[in-house]
Design a protein around this motif. Structure first.
Motif, PDB file in Angstrom:
ATOM      1  N   GLY A  89       0.821  -1.219   0.000  1.00 52.44           N
ATOM      2  CA  GLY A  89       0.000   0.000   0.000  1.00 52.44           C
ATOM      3  C   GLY A  89       0.845   1.255   0.000  1.00 52.44           C
ATOM      4  N   ALA A  90       1.898   1.257   0.822  1.00 52.90           N
ATOM      5  CA  ALA A  90       2.799   2.412   0.872  1.00 52.90           C
ATOM      6  C   ALA A  90       3.510   2.608  -0.464  1.00 52.90           C
ATOM      7  N   ALA A  91       3.944   1.505  -1.067  1.00 49.67           N
ATOM      8  CA  ALA A  91       4.637   1.586  -2.360  1.00 49.67           C
ATOM      9  C   ALA A  91       3.709   2.124  -3.448  1.00 49.67           C
ATOM     10  N   ILE A  92       2.482   1.635  -3.465  1.00 47.94           N
ATOM     11  CA  ILE A  92       1.529   2.102  -4.482  1.00 47.94           C
ATOM     12  C   ILE A  92       1.262   3.594  -4.308  1.00 47.94           C
ATOM     13  N   SER A  93       1.045   4.022  -3.076  1.00 47.03           N
ATOM     14  CA  SER A  93       0.799   5.449  -2.824  1.00 47.03           C
ATOM     15  C   SER A  93       1.988   6.296  -3.241  1.00 47.03           C
ATOM     16  N   ALA A  94       3.190   5.826  -2.928  1.00 48.80           N
ATOM     17  CA  ALA A  94       4.400   6.579  -3.286  1.00 48.80           C
ATOM     18  C   ALA A  94       4.569   6.666  -4.799  1.00 48.80           C
ATOM     19  N   VAL A  95       4.382   5.557  -5.493  1.00 48.56           N
ATOM     20  CA  VAL A  95       4.522   5.538  -6.951  1.00 48.56           C
ATOM     21  C   VAL A  95       3.458   6.418  -7.597  1.00 48.56           C
ATOM     22  N   ALA A  96       2.241   6.374  -7.068  1.00 50.33           N
ATOM     23  CA  ALA A  96       1.165   7.216  -7.613  1.00 50.33           C
ATOM     24  C   ALA A  96       1.480   8.697  -7.421  1.00 50.33           C
ATOM     25  N   ALA A  97       2.280   9.013  -6.397  1.00 57.97           N
ATOM     26  CA  ALA A  97       2.672  10.399  -6.140  1.00 57.97           C
ATOM     27  C   ALA A  97       3.914  10.801  -6.934  1.00 57.97           C
ATOM     28  N   GLY A  98       4.417   9.898  -7.775  1.00 60.04           N
ATOM     29  CA  GLY A  98       5.556  10.232  -8.632  1.00 60.04           C
ATOM     30  C   GLY A  98       6.905   9.820  -8.078  1.00 60.04           C
ATOM     31  N   LEU A  99       6.931   9.058  -6.995  1.00 60.06           N
ATOM     32  CA  LEU A  99       8.196   8.617  -6.414  1.00 60.06           C
ATOM     33  C   LEU A  99       8.597   7.260  -6.957  1.00 60.06           C
ATOM     34  N   THR A 100       9.850   6.921  -6.789  1.00 54.48           N
ATOM     35  CA  THR A 100      10.351   5.603  -7.155  1.00 54.48           C
ATOM     36  C   THR A 100      10.540   4.806  -5.875  1.00 54.48           C
ATOM     37  N   VAL A 101      10.121   3.552  -5.898  1.00 58.23           N
ATOM     38  CA  VAL A 101      10.191   2.701  -4.714  1.00 58.23           C
ATOM     39  C   VAL A 101      11.045   1.485  -5.017  1.00 58.23           C
ATOM     40  N   VAL A 102      12.044   1.257  -4.169  1.00 63.53           N
ATOM     41  CA  VAL A 102      12.893   0.085  -4.285  1.00 63.53           C
ATOM     42  C   VAL A 102      12.961  -0.553  -2.908  1.00 63.53           C
ATOM     43  N   ALA A 103      12.578  -1.818  -2.809  1.00 63.02           N
ATOM     44  CA  ALA A 103      12.630  -2.528  -1.531  1.00 63.02           C
ATOM     45  C   ALA A 103      14.059  -2.514  -1.004  1.00 63.02           C
ATOM     46  N   GLY A 104      14.185  -2.487   0.302  1.00 61.14           N
ATOM     47  CA  GLY A 104      15.502  -2.439   0.944  1.00 61.14           C
ATOM     48  C   GLY A 104      16.440  -3.535   0.484  1.00 61.14           C
ATOM     49  N   GLU A 105      15.912  -4.728   0.241  1.00 59.90           N
ATOM     50  CA  GLU A 105      16.781  -5.829  -0.174  1.00 59.90           C
ATOM     51  C   GLU A 105      17.304  -5.662  -1.600  1.00 59.90           C
ATOM     52  N   PHE A 106      16.727  -4.733  -2.372  1.00 60.24           N
ATOM     53  CA  PHE A 106      17.196  -4.459  -3.734  1.00 60.24           C
ATOM     54  C   PHE A 106      17.984  -3.146  -3.817  1.00 60.24           C
ATOM     55  N   ARG A 107      18.167  -2.460  -2.697  1.00 61.50           N
ATOM     56  CA  ARG A 107      18.805  -1.142  -2.681  1.00 61.50           C
ATOM     57  C   ARG A 107      20.168  -1.137  -3.370  1.00 61.50           C
ATOM     58  N   ASP A 108      20.947  -2.162  -3.142  1.00 59.75           N
ATOM     59  CA  ASP A 108      22.284  -2.194  -3.715  1.00 59.75           C
ATOM     60  C   ASP A 108      22.272  -2.225  -5.243  1.00 59.75           C
TER      61      ASP A 108
END
Length: 195
Positions: A89-108
């Motif tokens: 839910g947080a990721a969808i809201s962030a992406v809908a607001a124009g942000l990019t979301v990368v899970a912590g385990e994929f950060r590198d």
């Protein structure tokens, strides 16, 4: 107070089990709405890299290899298959607001070998892989990130307030922080917690 319209989400996942679980997570979130035939999706969730998705931002739920490909293909977000409903839910809201979301385990995947790695590094020497937090300290850190007091941490984890205080002090020391707020800030920069 004006209520916000729910974010319209389209689930375009080939794996039937993952698609069903993802749709259930979307339905359970009152700020989201599954797209219908006549609705224009703001966010599309896939289990493969972004294709021609029109104006919809794309979140790809995948493994590590798929995450790298999705980011290279322009996905607005990458999440692992075990993502919780709250995180989705947080990721969808962030992406809908124009942000990019990368899970912590994929950060590198987006940071290693770049100038951004230095910017995310707290003191130029510390790396998330060098910080050895116990499983209990990670639980305490998550609660710290939510703003919990020592007493609240103790109640939630069913430990004494003294033990909670001990764990907080250990976390602060391991992160080289000046206090609990600085510890959370450093942990966020290192990808140890997500808010």
């Amino acid at each position: 107070m004006r209520s916000r319209r729910p974010v319209v989400v389209d689930v375009a996942i080939d794996d039937p089990e993952l698609a069903q679980r993802t749709r259930a997570l979307v339905r359970a979130n009152p700020t989201l709405r599954l797209g219908e035939a006549d609705a224009m999706a703001a966010v599309r969730i896939r289990d493969a890299g972004p294709e021609d998705d029109g104006d919809a931002a794309v979140i790809v739920i995948t493994d590590r290899v798929g995450a790298a490909k999705a980011l290279g293909g322009g996905a607005a977000g990458v999440l692992p298959r075990h993502t919780s409903g709250r995180a989705l839910g947080a990721a969808i809201s962030a992406v809908a607001a124009g942000l990019t979301v990368v899970a912590g385990e994929f950060r590198d995947l987006i940071v290693d070998g770049t100038d951004a790695a230095i910017a995310l590094d707290v003191d130029g020497e510390t790396e998330a892989t060098n910080i050895d937090l116990t499983p209990r300290e990670r639980q305490v850190l998550e609660l710290l990130a939510q703003g919990a007091s020592n007493k609240a941490i103790a109640r939630r984890l069913e430990i004494t307030p003294h033990t909670a205080k001990f764990h907080v002090a250990a976390i602060v020391a391991k992160l080289g922080a000046t206090g609990r707020t600085d510890a959370v800030a450093r942990a966020m920069r290192l990808g140890l917690v997500m808010i």
